[in-house]
Design a protein around this motif. Sequence first.
Motif, short mmCIF file in Angstrom:
data_model
loop_
_atom_site.label_atom_id
_atom_site.label_comp_id
_atom_site.label_asym_id
_atom_site.label_seq_id
_atom_site.Cartn_x
_atom_site.Cartn_y
_atom_site.Cartn_z
N MET A 1 0.83 -1.20 0.00
CA MET A 1 0.00 0.00 0.00
C MET A 1 0.87 1.26 0.00
O MET A 1 0.59 2.23 -0.73
CB MET A 1 -0.91 -0.02 1.23
N LEU B 1 -0.85 -5.60 -4.93
CA LEU B 1 -1.64 -5.55 -3.70
C LEU B 1 -2.85 -6.48 -3.80
O LEU B 1 -3.13 -7.26 -2.89
CB LEU B 1 -2.09 -4.12 -3.41
N ASN C 1 -5.82 1.51 0.77
CA ASN C 1 -4.78 1.74 -0.23
C ASN C 1 -5.02 3.05 -0.97
O ASN C 1 -4.10 3.86 -1.15
CB ASN C 1 -4.75 0.57 -1.22
#
Length: 401
Positions: A223, A329, A345
């Motif tokens: 992130m 991610l 994020n």
Amino acid sequence: MNEYIKLLQSHSILRRLSIIQLIAYFGAWFSNVAIYTLLLEMGVDARVIAFTAMLHFLAGVIQAPFSGVIIDSVKPKKLMLFLIGIEIFATLFLILVNSLQDLWLLYTLIFIKMAAASFYFTTEMSLLPKILKGDKLQKANELHSIIWSFSYTLGMALSGFVVYLFGVKVAFILDASMFVLGFILLYNLEIKVEIIKSGENLLQMMKGTFSYLKRTPQALHLMIIHAFVGLTAFDALVALMVDKYYASAIATSLALGLMHTSRAIGLVIGPILISNWVNNKRVVYIFIMQGIAVWFWAYMMHDFYLSLIASLCVGFFTTTLWSYTYTLLQQNIEEKYYGRIVAYNDMLFLSAAAFTSFMIGFLATNDFSLELITIFIGVGFMLGGLYFSWILKSQKIKDIR
């Protein structure tokens, strides 16, 4: 390019969402150019321009802790329709802004509009990993960014002329009309995805997210590395460049449109040429090249036409950085937490973008040259490359392919 076409042909939901995205994003740039043209015509200082740019990102930061929980609990189509509806009205009401006394209304509408846009984006990016996996998911993210960049290119180019010829109010009305068309297309789309019911209330789901991040540190690192791409929040910088260097030679709206268009061309062609070459280890080099391109822009900034070329180079690496780090991610988190993790994020990404916009205005009003500010941004990408290199050595990160 054939890979993206085949992906669209084989996935009807992605195809329709992509069309909606193209229409909505295309219209959004009319408002973008109109807003900054309006501010420059009002004679506002760098702080107002930077604050306006920051507002474009701040809304997404504030709502992130709640939006992720809602996304994980509500059917995506209903939520996305509601959010497009908010964007329609917030965009249309921008025609009421006429003078400096209306700045409060401008700030409010931008905040509402961008809150809905950010919420919609997070919902869509949480939906994609539920219908696509692996390399297809990466291609879908790249396609999303390419469409954004293509609409950015065409929208910025045309909006500069529209604002120049017809004024800012026409641009706002055109933007709202595009969202209406997107609403109709989404209303007729069938989206069937399973909503995982956890039986937890809002507070428990929020606490569960932090517990998950604590036991999955690689997700938090991914992130943060994605947030480095938020350094490309150049709207305030471009507006200040136009005002300082180019306004005497070319109309403000045209200069804004052309500057953004040149970067958007790079955003489109970059992933087409290098996306298949990129892997986890090579992302470090992409960060470095992004930093070098930003430094090149700083060096060429004084000349409008050379700056257009440098701006294209800046855009060339951005899309690949954004889409690859986002996909990493998505591939390294559990499906149960998609909405919440993607929301946080986006919060970090938008925080980086908001901070960048704020610092551009702050430094500019404290006698830092625009060239030096741009060099600082390039240094940020260099640090991002070093950080990602450390992540690969210290964390277990799944490769996309």
